[in-house]
Write a protein that holds these residues in place. Structure first.
Motif, PDB file in Angstrom:
ATOM      1  N   GLY A  64      -4.020   0.410  -1.071  1.00  0.00           N
ATOM      2  CA  GLY A  64      -4.442  -0.908  -0.644  1.00  0.00           C
ATOM      3  C   GLY A  64      -3.412  -2.002  -0.856  1.00  0.00           C
ATOM      4  O   GLY A  64      -3.496  -3.064  -0.257  1.00  0.00           O
ATOM      5  N   ASP A  86       0.465   3.558   1.958  1.00  0.00           N
ATOM      6  CA  ASP A  86       0.373   4.082   3.326  1.00  0.00           C
ATOM      7  C   ASP A  86       1.736   4.554   3.842  1.00  0.00           C
ATOM      8  O   ASP A  86       2.731   3.844   3.725  1.00  0.00           O
ATOM      9  CB  ASP A  86      -0.182   3.001   4.255  1.00  0.00           C
ATOM     10  CG  ASP A  86      -0.599   3.580   5.589  1.00  0.00           C
ATOM     11  OD1 ASP A  86      -1.818   3.663   5.837  1.00  0.00           O
ATOM     12  OD2 ASP A  86       0.292   3.943   6.387  1.00  0.00           O
ATOM     13  N   CYS A 122       0.826  -1.212   0.000  1.00  0.00           N
ATOM     14  CA  CYS A 122       0.000   0.000   0.000  1.00  0.00           C
ATOM     15  C   CYS A 122       0.862   1.265   0.000  1.00  0.00           C
ATOM     16  O   CYS A 122       2.010   1.262   0.420  1.00  0.00           O
ATOM     17  CB  CYS A 122      -0.913  -0.012   1.231  1.00  0.00           C
ATOM     18  SG  CYS A 122      -2.108   1.352   1.277  1.00  0.00           S
ATOM     19  N   CYS A 146      -5.928  -0.078   7.182  1.00  0.00           N
ATOM     20  CA  CYS A 146      -5.795   0.518   5.852  1.00  0.00           C
ATOM     21  C   CYS A 146      -7.071   1.298   5.517  1.00  0.00           C
ATOM     22  O   CYS A 146      -8.177   0.778   5.653  1.00  0.00           O
ATOM     23  CB  CYS A 146      -5.577  -0.569   4.802  1.00  0.00           C
ATOM     24  SG  CYS A 146      -5.350   0.082   3.120  1.00  0.00           S
ATOM     25  N   ALA A 147      -6.889   2.510   5.055  1.00  0.00           N
ATOM     26  CA  ALA A 147      -8.051   3.338   4.689  1.00  0.00           C
ATOM     27  C   ALA A 147      -8.886   2.666   3.604  1.00  0.00           C
ATOM     28  O   ALA A 147     -10.122   2.801   3.587  1.00  0.00           O
ATOM     29  CB  ALA A 147      -7.589   4.718   4.219  1.00  0.00           C
ATOM     30  N   HIS A 155      -2.246  -4.187   4.830  1.00  0.00           N
ATOM     31  CA  HIS A 155      -1.900  -3.835   6.213  1.00  0.00           C
ATOM     32  C   HIS A 155      -3.121  -3.535   7.068  1.00  0.00           C
ATOM     33  O   HIS A 155      -4.205  -3.253   6.549  1.00  0.00           O
ATOM     34  CB  HIS A 155      -0.940  -2.648   6.222  1.00  0.00           C
ATOM     35  CG  HIS A 155      -1.553  -1.380   5.717  1.00  0.00           C
ATOM     36  ND1 HIS A 155      -2.029  -0.387   6.545  1.00  0.00           N
ATOM     37  CD2 HIS A 155      -1.777  -0.932   4.452  1.00  0.00           C
ATOM     38  CE1 HIS A 155      -2.503   0.607   5.804  1.00  0.00           C
ATOM     39  NE2 HIS A 155      -2.372   0.302   4.535  1.00  0.00           N
TER      40      HIS A 155
HETATM   41 ZN    ZN Z   1      -3.379   1.137   3.054  1.00  0.00          ZN
END
Ligand code: ZN
Length: 163
Positions: free
Chosen positions: A60, A37, A35, A91-92, A88
């Protein structure tokens, strides 16, 4: 200028640069799909450094068509032998249904975002298994390439195998 601080930091980085002259192979034979992130440090979490691995990132940590192109190039031309699919915790992209993520973007921009596919993840482990299968079953990924899926815990730093 908007990027002055970053360019100044780059000058400092380049002053102590020791990765020059490397070719583009993955020296550790690893590719990681993960991701975007900002809590994820893909190389260091598995003990690697620049030059060791192909890192393919998107919202993602999904195996998209473009990621498949990168994996195929990695395993055929750039000495990748193992592919990790790493999503993870917290995760949004797995935090809400697609429509809700689109609504959040719409609210943030004041512009309708319902036409854009964001790729919300509804079942993370099932998604990882499906994404691992996409890599394993790809006709241009040789059978001896190892592929596995993991969830990275952004609070402990640990990887948990799931596929
Ligand atoms: Zn994520």
């Amino acid at each position: 200028m908007a990027f002055d601080d970053l360019l100044a930091a780059n000058q400092t980085y380049a002053a102590d640069f020791h990765h020059g002259g490397f070719d583009g192979i993955a020296r550790a034979g690893v590719a990681m799909v993960t991701c975007m992130d900002s809590r994820i440090d893909p190389l260091r979490m598995i003990g690697l450094e620049p030059g060791d691995a192909k890192i393919l990132r998107n919202p993602g940590g999904r195996v998209t068509d473009q990621v498949l192109v990168a994996v195929v190039l990695g395993v055929t031309l750039l000495q990748v032998r193992r592919v990790m699919v790493v999503q993870h915790t917290r995760c949004a992209m797995a935090s809400a249904p697609e429509e809700e993520l689109q609504a959040r973007v719409s609210t943030a921009t004041g512009t309708d975002a319902s036409w854009m596919t964001l790729g919300a993840i509804t079942d993370q482990e099932a998604t990882i298994r499906a994404d691992v299968h996409k890599v394993e079953s790809h006709p241009l990924v040789p059978d001896d390439i190892e592929v596995a899926g993991f969830v990275y815990d952004v609070d402990s730093g640990l990887l948990r195998p799931v596929a």
